[in-house]
Scaffold this motif. Structure first.
Motif, PDB file in Angstrom:
ATOM      1  N   ILE A  83       0.841  -1.191   0.000  1.00  0.00           N
ATOM      2  CA  ILE A  83       0.000   0.000   0.000  1.00  0.00           C
ATOM      3  C   ILE A  83       0.883   1.251   0.000  1.00  0.00           C
ATOM      4  O   ILE A  83       1.956   1.265   0.603  1.00  0.00           O
ATOM      5  CB  ILE A  83      -0.956  -0.003   1.213  1.00  0.00           C
ATOM      6  CG1 ILE A  83      -2.006   1.112   1.075  1.00  0.00           C
ATOM      7  CG2 ILE A  83      -0.205   0.085   2.534  1.00  0.00           C
ATOM      8  CD1 ILE A  83      -3.111   1.038   2.114  1.00  0.00           C
ATOM      9  N   THR A  84       0.437   2.304  -0.689  1.00  0.00           N
ATOM     10  CA  THR A  84       1.218   3.537  -0.824  1.00  0.00           C
ATOM     11  C   THR A  84       0.397   4.741  -0.367  1.00  0.00           C
ATOM     12  O   THR A  84      -0.840   4.689  -0.351  1.00  0.00           O
ATOM     13  CB  THR A  84       1.634   3.769  -2.281  1.00  0.00           C
ATOM     14  OG1 THR A  84       0.446   4.009  -3.077  1.00  0.00           O
ATOM     15  CG2 THR A  84       2.394   2.571  -2.837  1.00  0.00           C
ATOM     16  N   PRO A  85       1.061   5.838  -0.023  1.00  0.00           N
ATOM     17  CA  PRO A  85       0.328   7.065   0.334  1.00  0.00           C
ATOM     18  C   PRO A  85      -0.571   7.553  -0.791  1.00  0.00           C
ATOM     19  O   PRO A  85      -1.639   8.114  -0.543  1.00  0.00           O
ATOM     20  CB  PRO A  85       1.449   8.068   0.634  1.00  0.00           C
ATOM     21  CG  PRO A  85       2.605   7.222   1.053  1.00  0.00           C
ATOM     22  CD  PRO A  85       2.518   5.987   0.208  1.00  0.00           C
ATOM     23  N   GLU A  86      -0.153   7.328  -2.018  1.00  0.00           N
ATOM     24  CA  GLU A  86      -0.977   7.751  -3.153  1.00  0.00           C
ATOM     25  C   GLU A  86      -2.286   6.979  -3.203  1.00  0.00           C
ATOM     26  O   GLU A  86      -3.344   7.538  -3.535  1.00  0.00           O
ATOM     27  CB  GLU A  86      -0.199   7.556  -4.457  1.00  0.00           C
ATOM     28  CG  GLU A  86       0.992   8.485  -4.638  1.00  0.00           C
ATOM     29  CD  GLU A  86       2.191   8.105  -3.793  1.00  0.00           C
ATOM     30  OE1 GLU A  86       3.061   8.972  -3.571  1.00  0.00           O
ATOM     31  OE2 GLU A  86       2.265   6.927  -3.330  1.00  0.00           O
ATOM     32  N   MET A  87      -2.245   5.703  -2.848  1.00  0.00           N
ATOM     33  CA  MET A  87      -3.473   4.911  -2.791  1.00  0.00           C
ATOM     34  C   MET A  87      -4.416   5.453  -1.738  1.00  0.00           C
ATOM     35  O   MET A  87      -5.623   5.597  -1.979  1.00  0.00           O
ATOM     36  CB  MET A  87      -3.131   3.451  -2.511  1.00  0.00           C
ATOM     37  CG  MET A  87      -2.385   2.748  -3.628  1.00  0.00           C
ATOM     38  SD  MET A  87      -1.864   1.078  -3.159  1.00  0.00           S
ATOM     39  CE  MET A  87      -3.460   0.320  -2.830  1.00  0.00           C
ATOM     40  N   VAL A  88      -3.870   5.749  -0.555  1.00  0.00           N
ATOM     41  CA  VAL A  88      -4.707   6.294   0.514  1.00  0.00           C
ATOM     42  C   VAL A  88      -5.299   7.635   0.097  1.00  0.00           C
ATOM     43  O   VAL A  88      -6.484   7.911   0.331  1.00  0.00           O
ATOM     44  CB  VAL A  88      -3.876   6.442   1.810  1.00  0.00           C
ATOM     45  CG1 VAL A  88      -4.671   7.168   2.890  1.00  0.00           C
ATOM     46  CG2 VAL A  88      -3.429   5.071   2.318  1.00  0.00           C
ATOM     47  N   GLU A  89      -4.485   8.466  -0.535  1.00  0.00           N
ATOM     48  CA  GLU A  89      -4.964   9.781  -0.978  1.00  0.00           C
ATOM     49  C   GLU A  89      -6.111   9.641  -1.969  1.00  0.00           C
ATOM     50  O   GLU A  89      -7.020  10.474  -2.002  1.00  0.00           O
ATOM     51  CB  GLU A  89      -3.808  10.544  -1.618  1.00  0.00           C
ATOM     52  CG  GLU A  89      -4.158  11.981  -1.999  1.00  0.00           C
ATOM     53  CD  GLU A  89      -2.969  12.746  -2.527  1.00  0.00           C
ATOM     54  OE1 GLU A  89      -3.168  13.855  -3.050  1.00  0.00           O
ATOM     55  OE2 GLU A  89      -1.837  12.237  -2.421  1.00  0.00           O
ATOM     56  N   ASN A  90      -6.110   8.547  -2.755  1.00  0.00           N
ATOM     57  CA  ASN A  90      -7.172   8.311  -3.728  1.00  0.00           C
ATOM     58  C   ASN A  90      -8.323   7.494  -3.166  1.00  0.00           C
ATOM     59  O   ASN A  90      -9.226   7.094  -3.911  1.00  0.00           O
ATOM     60  CB  ASN A  90      -6.595   7.611  -4.954  1.00  0.00           C
ATOM     61  CG  ASN A  90      -5.669   8.498  -5.757  1.00  0.00           C
ATOM     62  OD1 ASN A  90      -5.886   9.713  -5.846  1.00  0.00           O
ATOM     63  ND2 ASN A  90      -4.622   7.918  -6.337  1.00  0.00           N
ATOM     64  N   GLY A  91      -8.299   7.237  -1.849  1.00  0.00           N
ATOM     65  CA  GLY A  91      -9.399   6.529  -1.212  1.00  0.00           C
ATOM     66  C   GLY A  91      -9.313   5.023  -1.274  1.00  0.00           C
ATOM     67  O   GLY A  91     -10.276   4.326  -0.946  1.00  0.00           O
ATOM     68  N   ASN A  92      -8.142   4.482  -1.675  1.00  0.00           N
ATOM     69  CA  ASN A  92      -7.943   3.032  -1.723  1.00  0.00           C
ATOM     70  C   ASN A  92      -7.169   2.619  -0.475  1.00  0.00           C
ATOM     71  O   ASN A  92      -5.947   2.709  -0.433  1.00  0.00           O
ATOM     72  CB  ASN A  92      -7.164   2.656  -2.992  1.00  0.00           C
ATOM     73  CG  ASN A  92      -7.892   3.061  -4.249  1.00  0.00           C
ATOM     74  OD1 ASN A  92      -9.111   2.920  -4.326  1.00  0.00           O
ATOM     75  ND2 ASN A  92      -7.161   3.567  -5.229  1.00  0.00           N
ATOM     76  N   PHE A  93      -7.886   2.142   0.547  1.00  0.00           N
ATOM     77  CA  PHE A  93      -7.282   1.895   1.845  1.00  0.00           C
ATOM     78  C   PHE A  93      -6.816   0.458   2.044  1.00  0.00           C
ATOM     79  O   PHE A  93      -6.142   0.156   3.016  1.00  0.00           O
ATOM     80  CB  PHE A  93      -8.257   2.262   2.967  1.00  0.00           C
ATOM     81  CG  PHE A  93      -8.747   3.681   2.917  1.00  0.00           C
ATOM     82  CD1 PHE A  93      -7.933   4.705   2.447  1.00  0.00           C
ATOM     83  CD2 PHE A  93     -10.024   4.002   3.345  1.00  0.00           C
ATOM     84  CE1 PHE A  93      -8.376   6.017   2.411  1.00  0.00           C
ATOM     85  CE2 PHE A  93     -10.488   5.315   3.316  1.00  0.00           C
ATOM     86  CZ  PHE A  93      -9.656   6.327   2.847  1.00  0.00           C
ATOM     87  N   GLY A  94      -7.197  -0.444   1.135  1.00  0.00           N
ATOM     88  CA  GLY A  94      -6.849  -1.848   1.311  1.00  0.00           C
ATOM     89  C   GLY A  94      -5.480  -2.185   0.760  1.00  0.00           C
ATOM     90  O   GLY A  94      -4.961  -1.519  -0.141  1.00  0.00           O
ATOM     91  N   SER A  95      -4.884  -3.248   1.301  1.00  0.00           N
ATOM     92  CA  SER A  95      -3.600  -3.719   0.788  1.00  0.00           C
ATOM     93  C   SER A  95      -3.782  -4.319  -0.595  1.00  0.00           C
ATOM     94  O   SER A  95      -4.705  -5.105  -0.825  1.00  0.00           O
ATOM     95  CB  SER A  95      -3.003  -4.774   1.722  1.00  0.00           C
ATOM     96  OG  SER A  95      -1.872  -5.386   1.119  1.00  0.00           O
ATOM     97  N   PRO A  96      -2.877  -4.012  -1.530  1.00  0.00           N
ATOM     98  CA  PRO A  96      -2.989  -4.605  -2.870  1.00  0.00           C
ATOM     99  C   PRO A  96      -2.416  -6.014  -2.950  1.00  0.00           C
ATOM    100  O   PRO A  96      -2.604  -6.684  -3.972  1.00  0.00           O
ATOM    101  CB  PRO A  96      -2.167  -3.633  -3.731  1.00  0.00           C
ATOM    102  CG  PRO A  96      -1.120  -3.115  -2.805  1.00  0.00           C
ATOM    103  CD  PRO A  96      -1.796  -3.009  -1.448  1.00  0.00           C
ATOM    104  N   ASN A  97      -1.715  -6.474  -1.899  1.00  0.00           N
ATOM    105  CA  ASN A  97      -1.038  -7.767  -2.004  1.00  0.00           C
ATOM    106  C   ASN A  97      -1.168  -8.683  -0.792  1.00  0.00           C
ATOM    107  O   ASN A  97      -0.819  -9.855  -0.875  1.00  0.00           O
ATOM    108  CB  ASN A  97       0.454  -7.548  -2.290  1.00  0.00           C
ATOM    109  CG  ASN A  97       1.184  -6.887  -1.124  1.00  0.00           C
ATOM    110  OD1 ASN A  97       0.790  -5.805  -0.679  1.00  0.00           O
ATOM    111  ND2 ASN A  97       2.226  -7.518  -0.632  1.00  0.00           N
ATOM    112  N   LEU A  98      -1.671  -8.186   0.343  1.00  0.00           N
ATOM    113  CA  LEU A  98      -1.799  -9.020   1.537  1.00  0.00           C
ATOM    114  C   LEU A  98      -3.269  -9.291   1.829  1.00  0.00           C
ATOM    115  O   LEU A  98      -4.058  -8.354   2.023  1.00  0.00           O
ATOM    116  CB  LEU A  98      -1.152  -8.336   2.749  1.00  0.00           C
ATOM    117  CG  LEU A  98       0.361  -8.125   2.706  1.00  0.00           C
ATOM    118  CD1 LEU A  98       0.837  -7.455   3.994  1.00  0.00           C
ATOM    119  CD2 LEU A  98       1.101  -9.434   2.486  1.00  0.00           C
TER     120      LEU A  98
END
Length: 223
Positions: free
Chosen positions: A63-78
């Motif tokens: 997960i990256t800060p850019e994902m959180v900033e875009n409202g994507n709070f979930g892990s992409p791989n775990l």
């Protein structure tokens, strides 16, 4: 930010974590387990928002800060049932506890580290303000039957504000109170390996609005 081991906010110090920040813990076992430890007389101000939560997770989480900033709070791989990859968050205070000695040592921290002591005689003690945080994939084992909870609250006083807390896939308990008087509001515990919520040593606070979710990952096997 990367936690490279047990990081301690010592007495007299204040750690402020801004909204939307991601804190990733490196892998570690035994006395080298990674954790954020807030000692007695220290302060943690970790104030996220619904739109920008503060996320504590493993270094393995992509997960990256850019994902959180875009409202994507979930892990992409775990997956949400992968646990034990790092330690957790431990907050200690000076509120009363019911133990044979006070102060006493919190579980998950070696007795050689005196920053792990908690308990006292101040029920109104404050360890800071914690809102909109998510703690994920933690609970590494430092010894037989001695795991780190997602959020450990040892002797934490009622002057501490803890609201809107999520714990995902912790190998031990989601949240455990060891005495103290702190109230916690709005809690989601998802896939704890042991108890979702656990209390000990005559905790004298309250939990308002709590949800616990268990998840079993089933896999089809070809024969």
């Amino acid at each position: 930010y990367i936690l490279g081991g047990r990081i301690t906010v010592e007495a007299g110090a204040t750690l402020t974590i801004q909204q939307g920040v991601i804190v990733k813990g490196e892998a570690g076992t035994g006395s080298n387990s990674t954790a954020l430890l807030v000692a007695r007389d220290a302060t943690l101000n970790a104030n996220g928002t619904a739109e920008a939560p503060i996320i504590f997770t493993s270094i393995a989480d992509e997960i990256t800060p850019e994902m959180v900033e875009n409202g994507n709070f979930g892990s992409p791989n775990l997956d949400p049932d992968i646990d034990g990859l790092w330690g957790g968050v431990i907050i200690l205070g000076n509120a009363p506890i019911s133990a044979s000695t006070s102060p006493t040592q919190i579980e998950g921290i070696p007795t050689s580290d005196t920053n792990g002591l908690y308990g006292g005689d101040d029920p109104n003690d404050s360890s800071g303000t914690i809102t909109y945080i998510s703690i994920r994939h933690g609970g590494t084992n430092i010894g037989e039957g001695n795991e780190i909870n997602g959020l450990s609250l040892g002797g934490v006083g009622s002057g501490t504000v803890i609201e809107n807390v999520e714990v995902v896939a912790n190998q031990d308990d989601g949240i455990e109170w060891f005495g103290g008087t702190v109230d916690v509001t709005n809690v989601l515990i998802w896939n704890s390996g042991d108890d979702a919520l656990d209390t000990d040593q005559a905790w004298a606070g309250s939990v308002t609005n709590s949800v616990s979710v268990s998840y079993t990952h089933l896999r089809a096997h070809e024969t």
